[in-house]
Enzyme design. Sequence first.
Site, PDB file in Angstrom:
ATOM      1  N   CYS A   1       6.013  -2.122  -1.391  1.00 16.73           N
ATOM      2  CA  CYS A   1       6.472  -2.057  -2.772  1.00 16.73           C
ATOM      3  C   CYS A   1       7.805  -2.807  -2.917  1.00 16.73           C
ATOM      4  O   CYS A   1       8.617  -2.823  -1.986  1.00 16.73           O
ATOM      5  CB  CYS A   1       6.654  -0.608  -3.192  1.00 16.73           C
ATOM      6  SG  CYS A   1       5.120   0.325  -3.204  1.00 16.73           S
TER       7      CYS A   1
ATOM      8  N   CYS B   1       7.592   9.957  -3.641  1.00 21.57           N
ATOM      9  CA  CYS B   1       7.039   8.721  -4.208  1.00 21.57           C
ATOM     10  C   CYS B   1       5.799   8.237  -3.437  1.00 21.57           C
ATOM     11  O   CYS B   1       4.736   8.005  -4.025  1.00 21.57           O
ATOM     12  CB  CYS B   1       8.119   7.656  -4.224  1.00 21.57           C
ATOM     13  SG  CYS B   1       7.628   6.137  -5.025  1.00 21.57           S
ATOM     14  N   CYS B   2       5.928   8.093  -2.123  1.00 17.11           N
ATOM     15  CA  CYS B   2       4.797   7.594  -1.321  1.00 17.11           C
ATOM     16  C   CYS B   2       3.623   8.574  -1.359  1.00 17.11           C
ATOM     17  O   CYS B   2       2.465   8.154  -1.392  1.00 17.11           O
ATOM     18  CB  CYS B   2       5.210   7.377   0.127  1.00 17.11           C
ATOM     19  SG  CYS B   2       6.109   5.859   0.415  1.00 17.11           S
TER      20      CYS B   2
ATOM     21  N   CYS C   1       4.840   4.880   5.356  1.00 25.13           N
ATOM     22  CA  CYS C   1       4.701   5.547   4.051  1.00 25.13           C
ATOM     23  C   CYS C   1       3.929   6.861   4.151  1.00 25.13           C
ATOM     24  O   CYS C   1       3.925   7.647   3.206  1.00 25.13           O
ATOM     25  CB  CYS C   1       4.013   4.619   3.063  1.00 25.13           C
ATOM     26  SG  CYS C   1       2.343   4.163   3.558  1.00 25.13           S
TER      27      CYS C   1
HETATM   28  S1  SF4 Z   1       6.612   2.315  -0.596  1.00 29.79           S
HETATM   29 FE1  SF4 Z   1       6.083   2.331  -2.760  1.00 29.79          FE
HETATM   30  S2  SF4 Z   1       5.262   4.318  -3.084  1.00 29.79           S
HETATM   31 FE2  SF4 Z   1       6.454   4.423  -1.200  1.00 29.79          FE
HETATM   32  S3  SF4 Z   1       8.589   4.983  -1.742  1.00 29.79           S
HETATM   33 FE3  SF4 Z   1       8.478   2.794  -1.758  1.00 29.79          FE
HETATM   34  S4  SF4 Z   1       8.062   2.311  -3.856  1.00 29.79           S
HETATM   35 FE4  SF4 Z   1       7.448   4.404  -3.604  1.00 29.79          FE
END
Ligand code: SF4
Length: 221
Positions: free
Chosen positions: A191, A108-109, A217
């Site tokens: 997030c 995701c990150c 992240c």
């Molecule tokens: S920080 Fe944002 S981009 Fe990263 S895992 Fe969490 S939700 Fe996903």
Amino acid sequence: MVGDESSSTEYQRLSAQFEGAAAEDVVAWAVERFGRRLSLVCSFQNCVLIDLVTRVDPKVEVIFLDTGAHFPETMTYVERVETQYQLKLRVITPDADADAWPCGSERCCELRKTAPLERALEGQGAWMTGLKRADSEARAATPIVEWDDAKGLVKVNPIATWSHDDVSHYEADRKLPIHPLFRKGYLSIGCSPTTRPVSKLEDRRAGRWSGTDKTECGLHL
Ligand code: SF4
């Protein structure tokens, strides 16, 4: 300077010279050195660095990574700050391949933050961040200027030496707009699915990826 071992040493020397310098002087050096090839990357937890940088150069490019998972309050804050400062704002969104990796999943990150940022910084000479040594143990050795080997760019952290109180005092002195969630205990804001408020006894970043081993992240690794 180019990106090799000797330039890395040069930036270490420069960073040491900047210890004790005003953040404005570090920003002024970066603006003078890199001009339009300098981008400020901002998470919009606060607008301290935006205020500092735009006082030196109102036209510096500001990059915001819109992961699609921010709190509505963050998006409102981005709009407010953009309007107040008439920012040259570039909002970066992920490619469609991120759809297969929901918030909190393994990639995701990478797909919502690190890869889009690398694309956004292509052709630039330096990026500027609001990292502080006081943020966490992992950031305790943050230099003021460094060669970022992973990105092939210079990284400038003008407020690396600031404490949390320095930030609060600057915000109060300059009457800066405050992120609406800050007063609700969100002392570090990322997030929404992976951020929670913290108690007074907790570390400021304890609410990020809470309950997992993750602490960064990947943007600053
Ligand atoms: S920080 Fe944002 S981009 Fe990263 S895992 Fe969490 S939700 Fe996903």
